[in-house]
Enzyme design. Structure first.
Site, short mmCIF file in Angstrom:
data_model
loop_
_atom_site.label_atom_id
_atom_site.label_comp_id
_atom_site.label_asym_id
_atom_site.label_seq_id
_atom_site.Cartn_x
_atom_site.Cartn_y
_atom_site.Cartn_z
N CYS A 2 0.88 -1.17 0.00
CA CYS A 2 0.00 0.00 0.00
C CYS A 2 0.92 1.22 0.00
O CYS A 2 2.12 1.11 0.19
CB CYS A 2 -0.84 0.07 1.27
SG CYS A 2 -1.87 -1.37 1.53
N ARG A 33 1.46 1.58 -5.94
CA ARG A 33 1.67 0.65 -4.83
C ARG A 33 0.38 -0.03 -4.40
O ARG A 33 0.37 -0.90 -3.53
CB ARG A 33 2.25 1.39 -3.61
CG ARG A 33 3.58 2.04 -3.87
CD ARG A 33 4.06 2.75 -2.62
NE ARG A 33 4.24 1.82 -1.53
CZ ARG A 33 5.32 1.09 -1.33
NH1 ARG A 33 6.34 1.18 -2.15
NH2 ARG A 33 5.39 0.28 -0.30
N TRP A 88 -3.83 -1.56 -1.32
CA TRP A 88 -3.89 -2.81 -2.08
C TRP A 88 -4.29 -3.84 -1.05
O TRP A 88 -3.51 -4.23 -0.18
CB TRP A 88 -2.52 -3.13 -2.68
CG TRP A 88 -2.50 -4.45 -3.37
CD1 TRP A 88 -2.02 -5.64 -2.88
CD2 TRP A 88 -2.99 -4.74 -4.68
NE1 TRP A 88 -2.19 -6.63 -3.80
CE2 TRP A 88 -2.77 -6.11 -4.91
CE3 TRP A 88 -3.60 -3.99 -5.68
CZ2 TRP A 88 -3.14 -6.74 -6.11
CZ3 TRP A 88 -3.95 -4.61 -6.86
CH2 TRP A 88 -3.73 -5.97 -7.07
N ASN A 115 0.85 0.28 6.02
CA ASN A 115 1.25 -0.54 4.88
C ASN A 115 1.98 -1.73 5.46
O ASN A 115 2.90 -1.57 6.23
CB ASN A 115 2.17 0.31 3.98
CG ASN A 115 2.97 -0.52 3.01
OD1 ASN A 115 2.50 -1.54 2.52
ND2 ASN A 115 4.18 -0.08 2.71
N GLY A 116 1.56 -2.95 5.09
CA GLY A 116 2.22 -4.14 5.62
C GLY A 116 1.17 -5.12 6.12
O GLY A 116 -0.01 -4.99 5.81
N GLU A 568 6.36 -21.56 -19.68
CA GLU A 568 6.28 -20.20 -19.15
C GLU A 568 7.39 -19.33 -19.74
O GLU A 568 7.15 -18.18 -20.11
CB GLU A 568 6.34 -20.24 -17.61
CG GLU A 568 6.41 -18.89 -16.91
CD GLU A 568 5.27 -17.93 -17.24
OE1 GLU A 568 4.29 -18.34 -17.89
OE2 GLU A 568 5.39 -16.75 -16.87
N LYS A 572 6.76 -15.95 -21.95
CA LYS A 572 7.34 -14.65 -21.61
C LYS A 572 8.07 -14.08 -22.82
O LYS A 572 7.93 -12.92 -23.16
CB LYS A 572 8.36 -14.77 -20.46
CG LYS A 572 7.87 -14.85 -19.04
CD LYS A 572 7.15 -13.68 -18.52
CE LYS A 572 5.68 -13.76 -18.83
NZ LYS A 572 4.83 -14.39 -17.87
N GLU A 575 5.57 -13.00 -25.70
CA GLU A 575 4.68 -11.86 -25.43
C GLU A 575 5.44 -10.54 -25.28
O GLU A 575 4.92 -9.48 -25.58
CB GLU A 575 3.78 -12.11 -24.22
CG GLU A 575 4.46 -12.01 -22.88
CD GLU A 575 3.49 -12.08 -21.71
OE1 GLU A 575 2.50 -11.35 -21.72
OE2 GLU A 575 3.74 -12.88 -20.79
N HIS A 591 9.78 -37.19 -31.30
CA HIS A 591 8.54 -37.47 -32.02
C HIS A 591 8.21 -36.38 -33.03
O HIS A 591 7.04 -36.19 -33.38
CB HIS A 591 7.38 -37.66 -31.03
CG HIS A 591 7.60 -38.81 -30.09
ND1 HIS A 591 7.66 -40.11 -30.52
CD2 HIS A 591 7.83 -38.85 -28.76
CE1 HIS A 591 7.90 -40.91 -29.49
NE2 HIS A 591 8.01 -40.16 -28.40
N LYS A 691 -3.55 -5.87 -19.37
CA LYS A 691 -3.18 -6.49 -18.10
C LYS A 691 -4.21 -7.52 -17.65
O LYS A 691 -3.87 -8.62 -17.29
CB LYS A 691 -3.00 -5.42 -17.02
CG LYS A 691 -2.55 -5.97 -15.67
CD LYS A 691 -1.16 -6.59 -15.75
CE LYS A 691 -0.86 -7.49 -14.58
NZ LYS A 691 0.23 -8.41 -14.86
#
Ligand code: UD1
Ligand code: F6R
Length: 696
Positions: A2, A33, A88, A115-116, A568, A572, A575, A591, A691
């Site tokens: 946050c 944040r 957040w 924050n935390g 993955e 990455k 994209e 194969h 996003k």
């Protein structure tokens, strides 16, 4: 994560309107944040009156609400403290009651922004409820505000009037977890305390006149025992021994703030989680250290310590002059949010485990799943459903799920699962994994499973998102907001959350105790090991420059746990750098895919040590026999092939087999980043991607 912000003016006249604008402006710079809700607390016109305005949504919604509520703007203050927060969510959904600031009581005697994560908030809340406090939110933060009042009242009954910083020490003594914290109080008008542990906090100083010295002395007080009420153990909220009475006399002005004629000088202070919100006001900032308490009153900044003085501890805090530009500061030393988020992974992975794993007793408590575990253990099968990177985190952990739970697990791409109208039964458990919690395909699949009566579990980053609300139960991964479009830190946190889930499901099995212990001890080391992998950045960057930048295509080979890493890594790279790349199961090479291999096609192979290592080596040999020179990701000190046969090796620390993918994926995140940067692509906004994909 946050953002917290505070503004103090002393002998500088400011209207309420200007104060509000300062707070809103500060919050807007901190919005990266956290952006699901925000709020401010300022003084009202009457003595002891505080105005709190807060709302879910971005800071612009708060700005509008302040206008709509017609908050009076013209009153002039020559000394005032305002505090603000952009959130957040980690504890409780983004709804008005959970927004900060939080208050101790309806009169708002103590107001807090935080924050935390306070990990012992449940115990504190139970205790404070038993003392008659009525909670208004589901947050961990509210217990801090209430704790202030409880300790203040207890002190008062014992005839003690503690300074705000002493009170803060007593409060901190009771808190476990991490915090960046600001508190203002009607009992201490014009004063604020800011303190931190594990979360950032700094103080910006703005004066007309030059400061006498560019440091502030740390004021150490040796604790004095105080026996003031019956509760004398820490658990009963006994008072921390702090200096009171004669020791309570305020020290003279801090040297930095002395004017020549000893008259207090006009000054403004900005307290913030990030210099980004301070630099437009002042470049003079003081970064607080863990356990520092910044106490601001009468135009002075005093630094106290919440802990005892250690030998060799610094006795001053420098007031530094920032030379950075605003944009630079927002992203720290990083050029893009994606790079910042890759480098945040030692912290984000730690935060996923914080308060949930006890590494001493090797136990895991997932509060959001606890009461559902018996039902899940009895289910017929587990279906993991997700898209993109989140799908890969499911693939990466599927085998540890099967090994530990002996329940059949299938992993589904949400869109394909829906296309097939796959059968779902009441005794199925459907696990939905998503960073945003808003991805349309995953939400539709969730509704599909809910309609068929299955138990649904969410593994989600955004608290209060549709998926987090609509699932029966779940785990928030607590990775903090992910701003770069390419998902990086969410992947490693989802991976860890899923491993913790699998461990919780099988924690009743005696025969698996050793395996459990091995994995939990492995998890403990992951944040430090990630730090080591991140040191590979330079090597990866030069590998991209010398060998990969001009290539059109790339093949990634993995097997077992590393198949997901190969997929993955390939996602990455495509994209972000727009280079064609493909993750291939090493066992499938013969194969068909082998036809692609020659001395030109770049190949990356995962050859870290696990039970499938010999099989991966045989795949690599098939490649080298056709003049391919792969880049090999292997464990530290492992010379698996002679150097003429490989293009390069990237060595990562060794961990438990089922966790190795957490470390192996990081070189690929870095590689995709540097390939894209070298091609001049805006890494945080790659073409054609958003996003959170909220369309089917
Ligand atoms: C709580 C805190 C967490 C802290 C931990 C230890 C909250 C929101 N979280 O976590 O920040 O680290 O204590 O102190 O207070 N849920 C769903 N679907 C999802 C995700 C979650 O239904 O996709 C539900 C859970 O079942 C639970 C609630 O949301 O009821 C909170 O989940 P979570 O944050 O994971 O709970 P804790 O682990 O208890
Ligand atoms: C890849 C990426 C996407 C997302 C996918 C699912 O870097 O960001 O593949 O992983 O769109 O998104 P969430 O996890 O929000 O459901």
């Amino acid at each position: 994560m946050c953002g917290i912000f505070g503004y103090v003016n002393f002998l500088v006249d400011k209207t309420r309107g200007e104060i509000v604008d300062n707070l809103i402006d500060g919050l807007q710079k901190l919005e990266y944040r956290g952006y699901d809700s925000s709020g401010i607390a300022i003084d009202g016109d009457n003595k002891g009156e505080t105005i709190i305005v807060k709302t879910p949504g971005k800071v612009k919604v708060l700005k509008q609400k302040i206008i709509d509520e017609k908050v009076e703007r013209s009153t002039v203050f020559d000394n005032h403290v305002g505090i603000a927060h952009t959130r957040w969510a980690t504890h409780g959904q983004p709804m008005i009651s959970n927004c900060h600031p939080h208050r101790s009581d309806p009169r708002g005697e103590f107001i807090v922004v935080h924050n935390g994560i306070i990990t012992n908030y449940r115990a504190l809340k139970t205790l404070l409820v038993s003392k008659g406090f009525k909670f208004e939110s589901e947050t961990d933060t509210e217990c801090i505000a209430k704790l202030y009042k409880h300790i203040y009242d207890t002190n008062q009954k014992a005839g003690i009037i503690a300074d705000l910083n002493e009170l803060t020490k007593q409060v901190l003594y009771e808190l476990e977890g991490s915090y960046g914290l600001l508190v203002k109080s009607t009992h201490y008008p014009g004063e604020v305390c800011g303190t931190r542990k594990g979360s950032p906090l700094l103080v910006g100083v703005k004066t007309e006149r030059k400061l006498k010295v560019d440091f502030v002395d740390v004021e150490f007080t040796e604790p004095e025992p105080v026996v003031s009420h019956n509760a004398n153990s820490k658990n009963e909220l006994g008072l921390l021994p702090v200096a009171v009475g004669e020791q309570n006399l305020r020290t003279s002005q801090s040297r930095a703030f002395l004017s020549d004629d000893n008259i207090p000088m006009p000054v403004e202070f900005f307290l913030s989680s990030d210099p980004a919100s301070v630099v437009q006001h002042t470049k003079k900032v003081l970064f607080l250290e863990d356990d520092d308490i910044a106490h601001i009153y009468d135009g002075e900044l005093h630094i106290h310590r919440a802990s005892k003085k250690n030998a060799g501890e610094s006795t001053t805090r420098q007031i530094q002059t920032l030379e950075m530009e605003l944009n630079q500061i927002m992203k720290g030393p990083y050029k893009h949010f994606m790079q910042k988020e890759i480098f945040e992974q030692p912290d984000s992975t730690f935060n996923t485990m914080r308060g949930r794993i006890d590494f001493e007793s090797n136990t895991i408590t997932l509060g959001g799943l606890k009461s559902f575990l018996p039902t899940i253990r009895r289910c017929r099968r587990i279906l993991m459903i997700a898209c993109g990177t989140s799908y890969h985190s499911c693939l990466a952990t599927r085998s540890i799920f099967e090994e530990l739970t002996e329940i059949p697990v299938s992993v589904e791409l949400a869109s394909d699962f829906l296309d097939r109208r796959s059968p779902v039964f009441r005794d199925d458990t459907c696990v939905f994994v998503s960073q945003s919690g808003e991805t349309a395909d995953s939400i539709l699949a969730l509704q599909y499973c809910l309609e068929r009566g299955a138990l649904t579990v969410g593994i989600v980053n955004s608290v209060g998102s549709s998926m987090s609300r609509q699932t029966h139960c779940g785990v928030h991964i607590n990775a903090g907001p992910e701003i770069g479009v390419a998902s990086t830190k969410a992947y490693t946190s989802q991976y860890i959350a899923l491993v913790m889930f699998a461990l919780s499901l099988s924690n009743d099995s005696v025969s698996r105790q050793e395996r459990h212990k091995e994995i939990i001890q492995g998890l403990q080391k992951i944040p430090e090991q990630i730090k080591k992998v991140l040191l590979l950045e330079e090597k990866i960057k030069s590998l991209c420059d010398s060998n990969l930048n001009d290539q059109k295509s790339l093949l990634l080979l993995g097997r077992g746990y590393q198949f997901a890493t190969a997929l993955e890594g390939a996602l990455k790279i495509k994209e972000i750098s727009y280079m064609h790349s493909e993750g291939v199961l090493a066992g499938e090479l013969k194969h068909g895919v082998l036809a692609l291999v020659d001395d030109k096609l770049p190949i990356i192979a995962f050859a870290t040590r696990d039970s499938l290592f010999p099989k991966v080596m045989s795949a690599i040999e098939q490649v080298t026999a056709r003049d391919g020179r792969p880049i090999v990701i292997c464990n530290e000190g492992d010379e698996i092939l002679s150097s003429d046969k490989v293009l390069a090796t990237l060595e990562v620390p060794e961990t438990v087999d089922c966790l190795q993918g957490l470390l192996n994926v990081i070189p690929l995140q870095l590689m995709s980043y540097w390939l894209a940067v070298n091609r001049g692509i805006d890494v945080d906004f790659p073409r054609n991607l958003a996003k959170s994909v909220t369309v089917e």
